[in-house]
Design a protein around this motif. Sequence first.
Motif, short mmCIF file in Angstrom:
data_model
loop_
_atom_site.label_atom_id
_atom_site.label_comp_id
_atom_site.label_asym_id
_atom_site.label_seq_id
_atom_site.Cartn_x
_atom_site.Cartn_y
_atom_site.Cartn_z
N GLU A 1 0.86 -1.25 0.17
CA GLU A 1 0.06 0.07 0.07
C GLU A 1 1.06 1.22 -0.01
O GLU A 1 1.87 1.34 0.80
N ALA A 2 0.75 2.14 -0.96
CA ALA A 2 1.70 3.32 -1.00
C ALA A 2 1.48 3.96 0.44
O ALA A 2 2.40 4.80 0.74
N LEU B 1 8.85 5.47 -2.04
CA LEU B 1 8.12 5.07 -3.35
C LEU B 1 8.86 5.16 -4.50
O LEU B 1 8.79 4.01 -5.40
N PHE C 1 0.49 -1.92 -6.67
CA PHE C 1 0.00 -0.89 -5.56
C PHE C 1 -1.49 -1.62 -5.23
O PHE C 1 -2.28 -1.84 -6.12
N GLU D 1 -4.45 -0.39 -3.88
CA GLU D 1 -5.18 0.61 -3.44
C GLU D 1 -6.64 0.50 -2.94
O GLU D 1 -7.76 1.04 -3.40
N GLN E 1 -1.56 6.59 -5.99
CA GLN E 1 -0.59 6.80 -6.88
C GLN E 1 -0.80 8.35 -7.61
O GLN E 1 0.04 8.71 -7.96
N PRO F 1 2.62 2.19 -10.51
CA PRO F 1 2.96 0.83 -10.48
C PRO F 1 2.67 0.26 -11.98
O PRO F 1 2.17 0.90 -12.79
N SER G 1 -2.42 -2.29 -10.39
CA SER G 1 -3.02 -1.75 -9.37
C SER G 1 -4.29 -2.25 -8.82
O SER G 1 -4.97 -2.60 -10.16
#
Length: 445
Positions: A201-202, A214, A230, A232, A245, A252, A255
């Motif tokens: 997870e970002a 990141l 990622f 999300e 993102q 990425p 996602s």
Amino acid sequence: MDDPGLPLSTRLQDRLHDVIPGGAHTYARGADQYPEGFAPVLTRGQGARVWDVDGNSYVEYGMGLRSVTLGHAYRPVLDAVRSVLDDGLNFSRPTELELHAAEELLDLLPGADMVKFAKNGSDATTAALRLARAATGRDLVAVCEQPFFSVDDWFIATVGMNAGIPAPIAELTVRFRYNDLDSLRSLFEAHPGRLAAVFLEAATALAEPEPGFLEGVRDLCTQHGTVLVFDEIITGFRWSFPGAQELYGVRPDLSCWGKGMGNGFPISALAGRRELMELGGLRTDAARTFLLSTTHGPESVSLAAFRAVLQAYREHDPIGVMETRGRQLADGVNAAADGLGVGEHVRVIGRPSCLVFTTTGPDGQPSQTYRALFLQEMIRRGVLGQSFVISAAHTPEDVEHTIAAAREALVVYGKALESGVEPFLRGRPVAPALRSHADPRRLPS
């Protein structure tokens, strides 16, 4: 036999345990996540409020495990759903609605060219891993030390509640630490040429990416030919529109989306670069990847809900509302805790749109017992939630009600800190959802 002297919620919860393992279809919704005798069975919701079978009303937080960002029974989404009902929902061929929904999502994601819809986040994350393994010919996956990525074996094998999963499966998943680029770099060094994918997870409720983290993850994946994924599922439609993102400016390869996409309707998505996604399509000479193939993934109700959610985000500012209300809530509860002398024991922390609260005992250590007490006293005062995750439907009045309830609950909390929790907590404490055994909340057979 039902005891008519008990609240209807308690009697129905007992019946739920008879027919549903754990008494709920999601472990996070289980009765063991709430104080004993304070696990209401709900009947309906409107905006940020819900009602239980006993007629009690609550300001709700968590909002469908973070899936409801616009509020329960949000009218434009319901209207969009009603508009497709008379035309049928599920067919033997794609619909025009699928095309429009796919195009609209991809318009929001500059790093993605194709998308597959499904029904839950685990569909998307597991498909992403399978695709990464097919594309790279590698077997290992590196996952960030974050709470949850999938209900499927590749991830659940690594958590405490992993009975039924062969031990060797866990060996294919390795972990790295968030905001610790060296910990990821060391995995690449320890397993040269074996990492198919990196999952993270970002950001989370409690952790923002440090400058360069990141970007560094992106560079390492590019350097080693590893697919960057990622997740999300939570950050999408809550951190930014559409997601993290966009907020952090790092793209990425794949996602995974869900939760807020449908404002509670069941929908998820895997989006990504064409050269990866097409491995599950018909424009490739490579061995085909079984990417996603779901009977209900493209049904019309959830796709119509998704398009209505997109429209709401274009026309309004749900994230801005969540950020404003969240700050108001955190400031108010923290001020109340400080004023009552318990600010070192109860704290509201995290991103304003995704708040959690911490609870510690007299020794200053995290305590499930004191968490249960705080939940109990909040529920007594008409506030239901394992967190303070907010929605755009929470009004200033809802927030003020919550702050007032917290102030009263914290008075009880303070007394428990002074004289012990036993006189105040009605039943056994709550317990971690993914623990290895039913104790300490085992029920009689």
